[in-house]
Design a protein around this motif. Structure first.
Motif, PDB file in Angstrom:
ATOM      1  N   VAL A   1       0.414   0.611   8.711  1.00  0.00           N
ATOM      2  CA  VAL A   1       1.542   1.435   8.263  1.00  0.00           C
ATOM      3  C   VAL A   1       2.682   1.210   9.244  1.00  0.00           C
ATOM      4  O   VAL A   1       2.540   1.477  10.442  1.00  0.00           O
ATOM      5  CB  VAL A   1       1.166   2.939   8.241  1.00  0.00           C
ATOM      6  CG1 VAL A   1       2.363   3.779   7.802  1.00  0.00           C
ATOM      7  CG2 VAL A   1      -0.034   3.183   7.339  1.00  0.00           C
TER       8      VAL A   1
ATOM      9  N   GLY B   1       2.489   8.123  13.936  1.00  0.00           N
ATOM     10  CA  GLY B   1       2.073   8.056  12.529  1.00  0.00           C
ATOM     11  C   GLY B   1       1.920   6.638  12.010  1.00  0.00           C
ATOM     12  O   GLY B   1       1.389   6.422  10.927  1.00  0.00           O
ATOM     13  N   SER B   2       2.359   5.661  12.788  1.00  0.00           N
ATOM     14  CA  SER B   2       2.219   4.270  12.332  1.00  0.00           C
ATOM     15  C   SER B   2       0.811   3.761  12.643  1.00  0.00           C
ATOM     16  O   SER B   2       0.106   4.315  13.482  1.00  0.00           O
ATOM     17  CB  SER B   2       3.247   3.394  13.029  1.00  0.00           C
ATOM     18  OG  SER B   2       2.968   3.318  14.417  1.00  0.00           O
TER      19      SER B   2
ATOM     20  N   ASP C   1       3.132  -4.099   9.843  1.00  0.00           N
ATOM     21  CA  ASP C   1       2.275  -3.474   8.841  1.00  0.00           C
ATOM     22  C   ASP C   1       1.333  -4.485   8.182  1.00  0.00           C
ATOM     23  O   ASP C   1       0.501  -4.109   7.361  1.00  0.00           O
ATOM     24  CB  ASP C   1       3.095  -2.698   7.799  1.00  0.00           C
ATOM     25  CG  ASP C   1       3.986  -3.588   6.975  1.00  0.00           C
ATOM     26  OD1 ASP C   1       4.113  -4.788   7.299  1.00  0.00           O
ATOM     27  OD2 ASP C   1       4.572  -3.088   5.997  1.00  0.00           O
TER      28      ASP C   1
ATOM     29  N   ASN D   1      15.568  14.225   1.297  1.00  0.00           N
ATOM     30  CA  ASN D   1      15.621  12.821   0.899  1.00  0.00           C
ATOM     31  C   ASN D   1      15.088  12.668  -0.524  1.00  0.00           C
ATOM     32  O   ASN D   1      13.887  12.738  -0.749  1.00  0.00           O
ATOM     33  CB  ASN D   1      14.779  11.989   1.875  1.00  0.00           C
ATOM     34  CG  ASN D   1      14.641  10.547   1.435  1.00  0.00           C
ATOM     35  OD1 ASN D   1      15.388  10.066   0.579  1.00  0.00           O
ATOM     36  ND2 ASN D   1      13.665   9.840   1.999  1.00  0.00           N
TER      37      ASN D   1
ATOM     38  N   SER E   1       6.598   1.405  11.000  1.00  0.00           N
ATOM     39  CA  SER E   1       7.623   2.406  11.336  1.00  0.00           C
ATOM     40  C   SER E   1       8.550   1.761  12.356  1.00  0.00           C
ATOM     41  O   SER E   1       8.237   0.700  12.892  1.00  0.00           O
ATOM     42  CB  SER E   1       7.015   3.685  11.911  1.00  0.00           C
ATOM     43  OG  SER E   1       6.696   3.505  13.271  1.00  0.00           O
TER      44      SER E   1
ATOM     45  N   GLY F   1      12.346   9.490  -1.799  1.00  0.00           N
ATOM     46  CA  GLY F   1      10.890   9.427  -1.646  1.00  0.00           C
ATOM     47  C   GLY F   1      10.453   8.730  -0.371  1.00  0.00           C
ATOM     48  O   GLY F   1      11.236   8.060   0.300  1.00  0.00           O
ATOM     49  N   GLU F   2       9.172   8.891  -0.070  1.00  0.00           N
ATOM     50  CA  GLU F   2       8.540   8.350   1.134  1.00  0.00           C
ATOM     51  C   GLU F   2       8.857   6.862   1.366  1.00  0.00           C
ATOM     52  O   GLU F   2       8.707   6.047   0.460  1.00  0.00           O
ATOM     53  CB  GLU F   2       7.021   8.535   0.960  1.00  0.00           C
ATOM     54  CG  GLU F   2       6.171   8.142   2.139  1.00  0.00           C
ATOM     55  CD  GLU F   2       6.201   9.178   3.256  1.00  0.00           C
ATOM     56  OE1 GLU F   2       6.664  10.307   3.008  1.00  0.00           O
ATOM     57  OE2 GLU F   2       5.773   8.831   4.367  1.00  0.00           O
ATOM     58  N   GLY F   3       9.296   6.557   2.567  1.00  0.00           N
ATOM     59  CA  GLY F   3       9.540   5.145   2.895  1.00  0.00           C
ATOM     60  C   GLY F   3      10.803   4.560   2.279  1.00  0.00           C
ATOM     61  O   GLY F   3      11.047   3.355   2.360  1.00  0.00           O
ATOM     62  N   LYS F   4      11.606   5.413   1.630  1.00  0.00           N
ATOM     63  CA  LYS F   4      12.867   4.947   1.035  1.00  0.00           C
ATOM     64  C   LYS F   4      13.988   5.909   1.414  1.00  0.00           C
ATOM     65  O   LYS F   4      13.746   7.000   1.900  1.00  0.00           O
ATOM     66  CB  LYS F   4      12.746   4.937  -0.494  1.00  0.00           C
ATOM     67  CG  LYS F   4      11.896   3.816  -1.028  1.00  0.00           C
ATOM     68  CD  LYS F   4      12.061   3.733  -2.538  1.00  0.00           C
ATOM     69  CE  LYS F   4      11.428   2.473  -3.086  1.00  0.00           C
ATOM     70  NZ  LYS F   4      11.810   2.266  -4.490  1.00  0.00           N
TER      71      LYS F   4
END
Ligand SMILES: [Zn+2]
Length: 468
Positions: free
Chosen positions: A258, A267-268, A219, A428, A260, A431-434
């Motif tokens: 981004v 999506g990365s 990233d 989840n 992944s 939240g996003e990315g966690k």
């Protein structure tokens, strides 16, 4: 189908044991156990040693027979039959990383979820497997197999525990690892690592480095340029790049992509590819530099093998994927490392030949560094069907087995699959990315965990009835 009576009995067992399940997971979470190189008496470090001691003490407390394979791994078993069915989890964890809102090494309970490094990968799941065995023991189920909970101590760092386990313990007749998703993972793609070298003349590019680990899409990627000013970049330099003047006189440009996991790159945005693409258009760079960057960028223009000349797919596992996780500069070469996950029916040797031929034809040096063959079990075996029906009967679903790009212990054993305990539909809250495995605020729902124990108990009861 499981009878109503049996279901009530299992539900009662889970209700009775719920507090202890959480308590045992909490005990293990409090021991930071990242696998590292350690001395002979603690081959994966003090943390893993302590975690194994604590886990084996819990198993002994339940009256199970335990073994310690010199701290490479340990196990707890019930029954004395020749043939074994094994549940294999791991006690080592990945480093906590940054961004936690709670203490990673103290289990936090919040709104029906537990948080902490290892709650989902894989201390929590290992404890769920243990309680499924406890059910068999407490209810005096006549055991047609020996059941063994195997506890590895270095799954996250190269699986150096597997060889020792294979030397010291018999190969189980069937094994499942609770270290992935439900329903049943009956195949794992091949995992190959490769590198490509893009030579240039070093006229302006003096440093180039990107990413941090080979199995994550990079990233961040940074280049240091001499004799180049911000004006030379002109419009190419969008807000996706940080540009600064270094004290040494170089211009430092960092691309922000981004990330992944390598197994799921959709999506990365690969920062290495972004930076190379941009640099290939900077007219102030030398011809050789622009060409090297253009070639490197082309390898990352897609993540389904086209850029490396190895695109392929099959019905069981879908498309091949490739990502670059780490880039560096050696002499006047930009070196990219690739992590490739290939379909279960593809052949590693053929892909290697294709990749090397493609690289040669496109003016760069490419070679395969390592290859771990795919693993695949037919969905039609009795064992896989037993697990699948346990999942479907407990959840009321009609799910099918699937192949994943990730690698678990299952690929190292002849008759093994991954089975839960994660439910892809679980909300989840982090939240996003966690919230996920290997992420900050790793968490899992207590209700879903209890559902997983129920599935494991039903699965063991079904396996016990099979003649394997
Ligand atoms: Zn794991």
């Amino acid at each position: 189908m499981i009878s109503k009576d049996l279901e009530l009995k299992i539900d009662a067992f889970i209700a009775e044991n719920k507090e202890n399940i959480l308590k045992d997971i909490a005990t293990l979470i409090e021991i930071p156990s990242v696998s590292v190189d350690g001395p002979a008496e603690a081959p994966f470090g003090e943390g893993c040693k302590k975690a194994l001691d604590a886990a084996l003490a819990i198993c002994e407390g339940m009256g199970m027979a335990t073994k310690n394979y010199d701290y490479y791994a340990g196990s707890a078993s019930i029954g004395d039959k020749e043939k074994e069915i094994s549940i294999m989890g791991h006690l080592d964890v990945v480093p906590e990383g940054n961004g936690w809102t709670v203490d990673p090494y103290k289990m936090t309970i919040k709104d029906g979820y537990i948080y902490g490094r290892g709650v989902a990968d894989d201390k929590g799941p290992a404890v769920l497997g243990l309680y499924a065995m406890k059910y068999l023991k407490e209810n005096n189920i006549p055991l047609n197999y020996t059941y063994r909970l195997m506890l590895g101590c270095s799954e996250e760092r190269g699986m150096g525990d597997v060889e020792i386990i294979k030397q010291r313990e018999k190969i189980p007749t069937f094994m499942f690892t609770p270290d992935a998703d439900f329903p049943v993972i009956n195949g794992e793609k091949g995992i190959m690592s490769a590198e490509a070298r893009f030579a240039h003349d070093g006229a302006h590019i003096v440093k180039f480095f990107g990413g941090s680990v080979s199995n994550m899409v990079a990233d961040r990627c940074t280049v240091a340029l001499k004799g180049i000013s911000k004006e030379n970049l002109g419009e190419l330099c969008s807000c996706k790049f940080d540009v600064e003047n270094c004290e040494c006189g170089c211009l430092k440009v960092t691309a922000k992509g981004v990330g992944s996991h390598a197994a799921a790159p959709d999506g990365s945005i690969n920062a290495i590819g972004m930076l190379c693409e941009m640099l290939s258009k900077v007219e102030a760079l030398s011809e050789a530099e622009r060409s090297a960057c253009a070639k490197a960028a082309a390898t990352l223009a897609d993540h389904n093998g086209v850029g490396l000349g190895i695109d392929c797919e099959d019905e069981q596992s879908g498309k091949i994927t490739h990502i670059s996780g780490v880039a560096e500069m050696e002499e006047n070469e930009i070196v990219l490392n690739y992590n490739i996950r290939y379909p279960v029916t593809a052949k590693g040797d053929e892909l290697k030949a294709r990749l090397e031929a493609y690289a040669a034809a496109h003016g760069f040096a490419g070679k395969v560094l390592s290859d771990s063959a795919p693993s695949y079990r037919s969905v039609d075996t009795k064992e896989v069907q037993a697990l699948l029906s346990a999942y479907n009967e407990v959840t009321g679903k009609e799910a099918k087995a699937k192949v994943i790009g990730g690698g678990t212990y299952a690929r190292n054993f002849p008759n093994a699959v991954a089975f839960g305990p994660e439910f892809p539909e679980m909300p989840n809250p982090a939240g996003e990315g966690k919230g996920g495995v290997h992420m900050a605020d790793e968490c899992t729902s207590i209700d879903y965990m209890m559902l997983a124990v129920k599935i494991y108990i039903v699965a063991l009861l079904k396996l016990n009835e099979l003649e394997l």
